[in-house]
Design an enzyme around this catalytic site. Structure first.
Site, PDB file in Angstrom:
ATOM      1  N   ASP A   1     -10.902 104.621-120.474  1.00 15.09           N
ATOM      2  CA  ASP A   1     -11.386 106.014-120.439  1.00 15.09           C
ATOM      3  C   ASP A   1     -10.236 107.028-120.455  1.00 15.09           C
ATOM      4  O   ASP A   1      -9.363 106.999-119.597  1.00 15.09           O
ATOM      5  CB  ASP A   1     -12.218 106.164-119.152  1.00 15.09           C
ATOM      6  CG  ASP A   1     -12.719 107.575-118.899  1.00 15.09           C
ATOM      7  OD1 ASP A   1     -12.883 108.338-119.865  1.00 15.09           O
ATOM      8  OD2 ASP A   1     -12.963 107.906-117.715  1.00 15.09           O
TER       9      ASP A   1
ATOM     10  N   HIS B   1     -13.538 111.231-113.057  1.00 16.72           N
ATOM     11  CA  HIS B   1     -12.638 110.452-113.916  1.00 16.72           C
ATOM     12  C   HIS B   1     -11.241 110.386-113.307  1.00 16.72           C
ATOM     13  O   HIS B   1     -10.757 111.362-112.742  1.00 16.72           O
ATOM     14  CB  HIS B   1     -12.557 111.086-115.306  1.00 16.72           C
ATOM     15  CG  HIS B   1     -13.881 111.124-116.011  1.00 16.72           C
ATOM     16  ND1 HIS B   1     -14.302 110.116-116.836  1.00 16.72           N
ATOM     17  CD2 HIS B   1     -14.873 112.032-115.989  1.00 16.72           C
ATOM     18  CE1 HIS B   1     -15.509 110.402-117.298  1.00 16.72           C
ATOM     19  NE2 HIS B   1     -15.883 111.569-116.803  1.00 16.72           N
TER      20      HIS B   1
END
Lengths: 551, 551
Positions: free
Chosen positions: B193, B368
Site C-alpha cells: 500500500d 494508512h
C-alpha cells in the site's frame, strides 16, 4: 450626542474568498476599497471569472469618489475592468499596483478613460470628507499598503492583505510605528485580513525559503524548472539570485510570468544582471545544467506553460529525464486534481518534482499573517471595533474570537457581503442590507493570447443564446465515441448546428492523446473554437458550455 | 531454469486512487484481489461511481477462480456488484468484510447467486495452484488482512491497506510474526500500500485521538454531533465509550452509519450497553447536554444527514446555537468545497465546529502507515521484488524509492493498470498490456433510499439516449431565472420535453433557498426526479446530465 454614522458596506470577499470589494460611505461620499475577482467553481461551465455585484455602487454612481487599491493581486484588482465599465472614477494605488492595473486596462482598451493616481506610504491625501494615509505592509507581493482613513467620526484602518515580515527581501519593512501611533491616538475600527486565521504562531519571512531552494539548486544536475505565482516578486527575486549564483541562465516562460517580471524589473524590484535572461529560443544553446526555466502554471491551469510542458506540447519548455521541477507555491483549494494531474505527468517524464507537501523543507511561505501576527497588529491598533475581512464565514467568526481574546478591542463585529454597518463613536450596528452577490463574466479567451477584449456578464450573454456542446470521449482509448452534439438555443436565423459540430470535431482531432485525457484542456479548446466560429458566422456571443461525457 | 512465469496484472488502483483490483495468474488459473470503486470527478456529470474495466477477466472468465478481499472499504469491495454481474465466482473475505458485502449484494438482489466464503487470519486455504494465508493487519477498519499467496514460483504478499497500529482498540494486533516468518523463508514479491508515502515517520495509533476527544466531550455544554466515516468502527467505538462516560445518550443518524454500527455490534466489534442508543424520535425527550448524535456526512456529500442538518432540512438532527460538531475525519481531495460549505452553514447556526485542521489537537488519525511503517514491513518481508500498489503514479514512484532506500529488497518495479508483469525466480519483467480503464456507472439513486437496483455502465446507458437539463439559477435571489431547458437525444416516440420541463420546474420549486444555493443538491434532486419521470413514461433509462447555469 453624535447621530450621524459612517457606513461600512462589504460588497465582496466577506463570507467567501476572493473578489474583495468594500464601500465606505459618509453622507453623500463613497470610497471603494479594492475591486477583485474570483475564479469560478468547476461547476460553473463556461465562466471565466466571477466579480462582485456592484448594483449598490451603480445606484449611487454620483457619490462614488474613487477606488483605493491595497495591492495588485487579482482578488483585489481583477474586477476593475468590469467595475470601471460602470463607474468612471479615479483609481488610487501604489506605483507597482498601478503598473498591474495599467496592463489590465490596456488589455481592455480602457486605459485612456480612467484616472490612475499614484499613492505612497506615509503621504496623506484627501478625498471629500476622508483623509487617507497609506501604511506600508508586507505580503507576498511588493508595494502593498494598509489604508488609514480619517473620517468625521474617527479613524478606520483597513489592513489589505498582510503578513508581518521582519526581513522582507526588498528591505522595505512593515511600518509598525505608524500603526502604533494610530493606536495611541485612537482608532474607531480595524478591518483586518482573516485569511490565515486557522494558522497558529507566526508566518515565516519570505527569506525563509532561500536555504532549502539553495540546496535544491545545488543538487540539480539537469534543467531546473522553477514555478511560482507570477506575482510572487520576492520569490522570483530569490530564484533569479540563485540561478545567477549557480551559473544558470534563465528563460522566462508563460505570458503572466513575462509581464510580471518586466514590470518588477522596470520598477526596480528585480535587479537582473545583463546576460542572465535568455530567450526561450536560446534554450538549446546551453547544456541542461546551465539552465533555469521560470515558468507559470503552479495551479495546474490546463492552458498554462507548465501544464503544456508536462504533456510535452510546449514549444520551448521540454521536460527531460532527470530535470527538476520546483513548485514554489501552495495548492489553492479546488485545484488539487489539476495540480496532481500535472505532477503525475511530470513523474511520467522522469522529472524530479519538488512541491510544498510539508516534507520537502520550506520552499513556500504564505503571504498572510498567522494568528500571532493578527494579535500583534490588534495590540498595536487597539480599535474600538474590530471587523474581520477576507474569507469564508467561518474564518470571519474565528478571527472575531481571536481578536476578542486579545482584550485589546472594544468589540468584534462579523458582517458579510451586503450588510450595512453603521458606526460612530457611540455605537456600531448592522442596519439593513444592500444588493450584493456574484456576477459571472465571460472575458473572451483564457488562452494565452488575448483575442477578444469584450467583457460581458452572464446575464447579458444568455440573451445572446446558449450553446451546449456534448463531447463523448473514451478516456482510455482517447477516441471520440460519437459525433459531438451541439445544441443551440435562443438563436434566430439559419441553422449552423452542422458546421458547428464539424468545428468541434476538428478541434478534438487536433488534440494529442494526453490533452484529450485532460478534460480541462478539452473544454477550454472547444469553447474557444466554437466561440470564434459562432461569432464569425452570426456576430453573436452566446454562452458556450462544453460538457464532457466520458463513455 | 524456470521458464514459466506468474503474471501480476493490476486492473485498477495503480496510477490512480480508488477502484483497487488486481489479477494474479498462473497458467489457466486467475485469482482476483479486491474489486473496488472510486467516486467520479465533478466533471463527470450524471455518474454515480466509477469501477475498473474488467474486460480482461471477462475474456478469461473460464479461468477466474475467485475474488479475495483484503477488507471492507468501498475502494476494495464497492465494485463487486458490477464485477459479479459479469463473473459469478466465489468471494473470499473475513467475517466483517463479508458482512458489508452481504448488504451490498442484497441491495442489488444478487445475494443468492454468489458464494461467500469466510476466511480467517492464519487459516490457510487452497484455490487451484495457490495456497493463501490471510495475515492480520491493522487499519482504520476492523478485520483487515494481508494475503500471502504461495504460488509455484514462490510466495507473493499483498498487504491490502494497512498501518502498524501497536495498540488497536479491539486488541487484535498487526501480525508482525507471520510477516517475519515469511521474510525468513523467502518472499518473491511484496505488493504494498502506497497511500501515505508522502508522510514521514509513523502514523499514530487509533487510540491517539481519545484524549483530545475526551476533552471536547468535557467542554461541550449542549448537543454533541460526532461525525466520522461510517466504516471507522474504532472511531465509533471510542465515541460511544466517551458518550457513555460523559452521560450522553446516542442517536445514530444516517443510513450508512446505522448499517455500519449494526454490523459492528452484531459481530462484537461494538459493545453497546442497553439504553445507550435512543431512536432519533426520542431526541426531544432529553436535554441537549445529555445527547450525542452519531451522524454521517463528513465529506459534505449534499444528501448526507450532516449536510441536511447544516441547512436545517433534517427531520431529527437540529443544530442549535452552542451545539458542537466534531468532524473526526480527513478531507478527501476534491471534497474541499463541499465540506467548507457545510462548515460555513454550521457556523451560521452558531455551532462550534471542530475539524482536523492541524490546530485542534488530534481528532483524526490516518488508517494508512507512513514511511517508517512501510520500511518496517519491507525489512520484515525482504522480498526479491517490491511492487507498490494503491495510488497515483507519483506515489508509486516515491514508494519504489522508499523501498530501494531500505536495502532490503532485490529490486522495485513500478507497474500501472493494464501492465502485465511476468515474474519467477530468475526475473521480473513487464511484458505487454491488457485492457484496463474506467467504467462509469449509474447505480440508480444516491439518495438515501435505494429505489432502483439496476446498475448499468455509461456506454450502455448512452444507447438509451441522453437528457440534458439546463437550470438557470440566480444564486443570490434563489430564483429560477428562466424555464429549465431539457434537451433529449436518442429518443424515439412521443415528445416528452414539455412535461419533463415541468417536472424539473416543480422539483426546483420544492427546494429551500439554502438547498438551491448548493448546486450539488440541486443537480442530484433534479437528476432523480427526471429519471423517475422518464423511466415511468418511456421505460427507458437514459443518461441524465443536469447542468447548472448561474446567471
Amino acid at each position: 450626542m453624535q447621530t450621524k454614522t459612517l457606513k461600512i458596506i462589504p460588497l465582496g470577499g466577506l463570507g467567501e474568498f476572493g473578489m474583495n470589494c468594500l464601500a465606505i460611505r459618509w453622507e453623500d461620499d463613497i470610497l471603494v476599497i479594492d475591486a477583485g475577482l474570483m475564479f469560478p467553481e468547476t461547476e460553473l461551465l463556461g465562466v471565466d471569472v466571477v466579480v462582485p455585484d456592484i448594483s449598490y455602487l451603480v445606484e449611487n454612481k454620483a457619490h462614488v469618489r474613487g477606488i483605493l487599491l491595497t495591492h495588485g493581486h487579482e482578488d483585489h484588482i481583477g474586477g476593475l475592468p468590469w467595475v470601471l465599465q460602470e463607474l468612471k472614477v479615479p483609481v488610487y494605488g501604489t506605483e507597482f499596483t498601478l503598473a498591474y492595473v495599467e496592463g489590465k486596462l490596456e488589455e481592455h482598451k480602457m486605459l485612456d478613460e480612467i484616472d490612475l493616481i499614484e499613492i505612497q506610504p506615509k503621504k496623506k491625501f484627501t478625498i471629500g470628507p476622508f483623509t487617507i494615509e497609506p501604511i506600508r505592509v508586507t505580503h507576498s507581493l511588493v508595494d502593498c499598503v494598509a489604508l488609514a482613513i480619517d473620517t468625521p467620526v474617527g479613524v478606520i484602518i483597513h489592513t489589505g492583505d498582510f503578513k508581518i515580515d521582519l526581513s522582507p527581501p526588498d528591505g522595505k519593512p512593515f511600518d509598525l510605528h505608524t500603526f502604533a501611533e494610530y493606536g495611541k491616538r485612537g482608532v474607531l475600527a480595524l478591518l483586518q485580513d482573516s485569511t490565515n486565521v486557522e494558522r497558529h504562531g507566526y508566518t515565516p519571512s519570505e527569506w525563509a525559503v532561500k536555504p532549502r531552494l539553495d540546496e535544491l539548486f545545488s543538487r540539480t544536475q539537469k534543467k531546473l524548472f522553477f514555478s511560482c505565482f507570477s506575482s510572487s516578486i520576492y520569490r522570483i527575486r530569490i530564484a533569479l539570485e540563485l540561478a545567477r549564483t549557480h551559473g544558470r541562465k534563465v528563460a522566462v516562460i508563460g505570458r503572466s510570468m513575462n509581464e510580471s517580471t518586466e514590470i518588477a524589473q522596470d520598477l526596480g524590484y528585480l535587479d537582473i544582471p545583463p546576460g542572465l535572461i535568455i530567450n526561450p529560443g536560446q534554450l538549446r544553446d546551453f547544456p541542461p545544467e546551465k539552465l533555469m526555466l521560470l515558468i507559470s502554471g503552479t495551479q495546474g491551469e490546463p492552458m498554462s506553460a507548465l501544464s503544456r510542458a508536462a504533456v510535452d506540447t510546449h514549444k520551448h519548455a521540454k521536460i527531460e529525464p532527470g530535470d527538476t521541477v520546483i513548485l514554489s507555491s501552495r495548492i489553492i483549494p479546488g485545484n488539487e486534481k489539476s495540480i496532481f494531474r500535472v505532477i503525475d505527468h511530470l513523474y511520467r517524464r522522469d522529472a524530479n518534482v519538488i512541491c510544498d507537501d510539508g516534507s520537502s523543507g520550506l520552499i513556500h511561505v504564505s503571504g498572510h499573517g498567522s494568528r500571532e501576527e493578527m494579535r500583534l497588529l490588534i495590540n498595536l491598533v487597539r480599535p474600538e471595533y474590530f471587523i474581520p475581512v477576507h474569507g469564508d464565514y467561518r474564518y470571519l467568526r474565528q478571527h472575531a474570537q481571536v481578536a476578542e481574546e486579545t482584550g485589546a478591542i472594544g468589540g468584534a463585529i462579523v458582517i458579510e457581503d451586503g450588510d450595512v454597518l453603521e458606526v460612530n463613536q457611540q455605537q456600531a450596528r448592522k442596519n439593513g442590507k444592500v444588493t450584493a452577490g456574484r456576477v459571472l463574466i465571460d472575458s473572451g479567451s483564457t488562452i494565452d493570447v488575448v483575442e477578444d477584449l469584450v467583457i460581458k456578464d452572464r446575464r447579458t450573454l444568455s440573451e445572446d443564446g446558449i450553446v451546449l456542446a456534448v463531447l463523448a470521449l473514451n478516456k482510455k482509448s482517447g477516441l471520440v465515441e460519437r459525433l459531438p452534439e451541439v445544441v443551440m438555443r435562443g438563436f434566430g436565423g439559419s441553422d449552423i448546428t452542422e458546421p458547428a459540430r464539424e468545428v468541434v470535431m476538428r478541434c478534438l482531432d487536433s488534440l494529442s492523446p494526453e490533452e484529450k485525457a485532460d478534460y480541462g484542456v478539452v473544454k477550454e479548446k472547444v469553447r474557444v473554437e466554437l466561440k470564434r466560429f459562432i461569432q464569425k458566422s452570426t456576430g453573436r456571443r452566446p454562452m458556450i458550455m462544453p460538457v464532457v461525457m466520458e463513455i
